[in-house]
Design a protein around this motif. Structure first.
Motif, PDB file in Angstrom:
ATOM      1  N   ARG A 237      11.474   5.573   2.236  1.00 46.03           N
ATOM      2  CA  ARG A 237      10.607   4.825   1.312  1.00 46.03           C
ATOM      3  C   ARG A 237      11.447   3.830   0.527  1.00 46.03           C
ATOM      4  O   ARG A 237      12.450   4.221  -0.073  1.00 46.03           O
ATOM      5  CB  ARG A 237       9.955   5.755   0.302  1.00 46.03           C
ATOM      6  CG  ARG A 237       9.000   6.769   0.860  1.00 46.03           C
ATOM      7  CD  ARG A 237       8.539   7.701  -0.267  1.00 46.03           C
ATOM      8  NE  ARG A 237       7.788   8.838   0.245  1.00 46.03           N
ATOM      9  CZ  ARG A 237       8.338   9.933   0.741  1.00 46.03           C
ATOM     10  NH1 ARG A 237       9.648  10.067   0.782  1.00 46.03           N
ATOM     11  NH2 ARG A 237       7.571  10.912   1.199  1.00 46.03           N
TER      12      ARG A 237
ATOM     13  N   GLU B 256       3.778   6.006   2.701  1.00 44.42           N
ATOM     14  CA  GLU B 256       3.803   7.460   2.949  1.00 44.42           C
ATOM     15  C   GLU B 256       3.703   7.752   4.449  1.00 44.42           C
ATOM     16  O   GLU B 256       4.390   8.612   4.974  1.00 44.42           O
ATOM     17  CB  GLU B 256       2.661   8.167   2.191  1.00 44.42           C
ATOM     18  CG  GLU B 256       2.943   8.394   0.729  1.00 44.42           C
ATOM     19  CD  GLU B 256       4.356   8.941   0.466  1.00 44.42           C
ATOM     20  OE1 GLU B 256       4.724   9.984   1.050  1.00 44.42           O
ATOM     21  OE2 GLU B 256       5.105   8.317  -0.308  1.00 44.42           O
TER      22      GLU B 256
ATOM     23  N   SER C 109       0.843  -1.201   0.000  1.00 43.88           N
ATOM     24  CA  SER C 109       0.000   0.000   0.000  1.00 43.88           C
ATOM     25  C   SER C 109       0.882   1.256   0.000  1.00 43.88           C
ATOM     26  O   SER C 109       1.590   1.524   0.976  1.00 43.88           O
ATOM     27  CB  SER C 109      -0.896  -0.017   1.248  1.00 43.88           C
ATOM     28  OG  SER C 109      -1.247   1.296   1.610  1.00 43.88           O
ATOM     29  N   PRO C 110       0.814   2.053  -1.086  1.00 42.64           N
ATOM     30  CA  PRO C 110       1.607   3.286  -1.112  1.00 42.64           C
ATOM     31  C   PRO C 110       1.254   4.223   0.043  1.00 42.64           C
ATOM     32  O   PRO C 110       2.115   4.923   0.573  1.00 42.64           O
ATOM     33  CB  PRO C 110       1.246   3.914  -2.467  1.00 42.64           C
ATOM     34  CG  PRO C 110       0.734   2.781  -3.304  1.00 42.64           C
ATOM     35  CD  PRO C 110       0.087   1.823  -2.353  1.00 42.64           C
TER      36      PRO C 110
END
Ligand code: NAD
Length: 302
Positions: free
Chosen positions: A47, A38, A33-34
């Motif tokens: 990241r 974040e 899940s981006p």
């Protein structure tokens, strides 16, 4: 600075990775899940674009994934082929004992040190860095595992060799699932008998019915202000999660030839509560089912 790769930044892993970063370690964070990546970046992690990217220079790799199949594939396909063999691998997910032992064997065969280290304590403890860890690993590796886990932990206990951490976790949660139902049945009966459930809590807390489910996590609102019963059973430890752990216990019992009939009964009752709409509620909300208070399906919102 210790280089940590953290894979799986969900409800639990997000806070755990943040605590690794807060302790001054360099954390390479990855999740499918981006949005989760974040959030981790906002908490001081770096990241990573892939698992391979996260683990390529890691000294410690920590995984916090949903279930056994995720752990098996993430290790076999991504971590073992890409991490340096000097890296210490720690899986904190709650998974079946067989998967934990299979991944440990693969890791060892590839020259890695590996530990299964599931946790007790929910999202609040993950955020606060106060989880309890139950570790299955080679005795010689335990000091390094303890050091790697320290920013996330209030207690770390070596349960035994590979798989023993998962065994401890599912046995503990089977006790918890059963004891919570026992406490709920007693509170519901007290109410039907005209005994104030809060008075019953006071009495049983100082009598032989005393247990954690009653005194630290009371399912009746009032006596334990921090318990989810005081906020409509929102937050806490979801019924669906308890159900997953009880299924793991039943599978393990069947394979080991152990009788766990109360665990089986508890699994059936949480499954019923789940079907009646309680899957997302804290598991202590099963009190409402046992009191006969669940609304008919058409009136439910969840
Ligand atoms: P979650 O679903 O919130 O998080 C899991 C994360 O793993 C998700 O963000 C998902 O995107 C990620 N993920 C799945 N497959 C992936 C892959 N191949 N590569 C990278 N990321 C991947 O779950 P959670 O509540 O954080 O629970 C994680 C584990 O901790 C579970 O095994 C659970 O049983 C255990 N646990 C949960 C609690 C709790 O209260 N939530 C308490 C103790 C233990």
């Amino acid at each position: 600075m210790t280089r940590v790769a953290f894979i799986g930044l969900g409800n639990m892993g997000g806070g755990m990775a943040a605590n690794q970063a807060k302790s001054g370690r360099e954390v390479m964070a990855f999740d499918l899940s981006p949005a989760a990546v974040e959030r981790a970046a906002g908490a001081g992690c770096r990241r990573a674009g892939s698992i391979a990217d996260a683990v390529s220079a890691a000294e410690v790799v920590i995984t916090m994934l949903p279930a056994g199949p995720h752990v098996r594939s993430v290790y076999a396909e991504h971590i073992l082929p890409n991490a340096p063999p000097t890296a210490l691998l720690i899986d904190c997910s709650t998974i079946d004992v067989d998967s934990a032992r299979a991944v440990a064997a693969q890791a060892k065969a590839a020259g890695f040190r590996f530990a299964d280290a599931p946790v007790s304590g929910g999202v609040a403890a993950a955020d606060a860095g106060t989880l309890a860890f139950m570790v299955g690993c080679d005795e010689a590796d335990f000091a390094a595992v303890e050091d790697a886990i320290r920013p996330m932990s209030r207690a770390t206990i070596r349960a035994g060799d590979h798989g023993a951490g998962q065994a401890a976790k599912i046995c503990n949660n089977m006790v918890l699932g059963i004891s919570m139902i026992g406490v709920c049945e007693a509170l519901a009966l007290a109410e039907k008998l005209g005994l104030d459930p809060v008075k019953f809590h006071e009495i049983s807390s100082q009598s032989s019915g005393q247990c954690w489910s009653l005194t630290s996590y009371c399912p009746w609102p009032g006596p334990v202000p921090a318990a989810p019963s005081n906020r409509g059973y929102e937050g806490g430890f979801a019924t669906a999660m308890m159900l997953k752990d009880l299924k793991l216990a039943q599978d393990a019992a069947a394979k080991a030839g152990a009788a766990a009939p109360l665990g089986a009964a508890a699994e059936g009752l949480y499954a019923l509560f789940d079907r009646l709409g309680g899957g997302g509620k804290d598991f202590s909300g099963i009190l409402e089912m046992l009191r006969g208070n669940l609304p008919p399906a058409q009136q439910r919102t969840s």
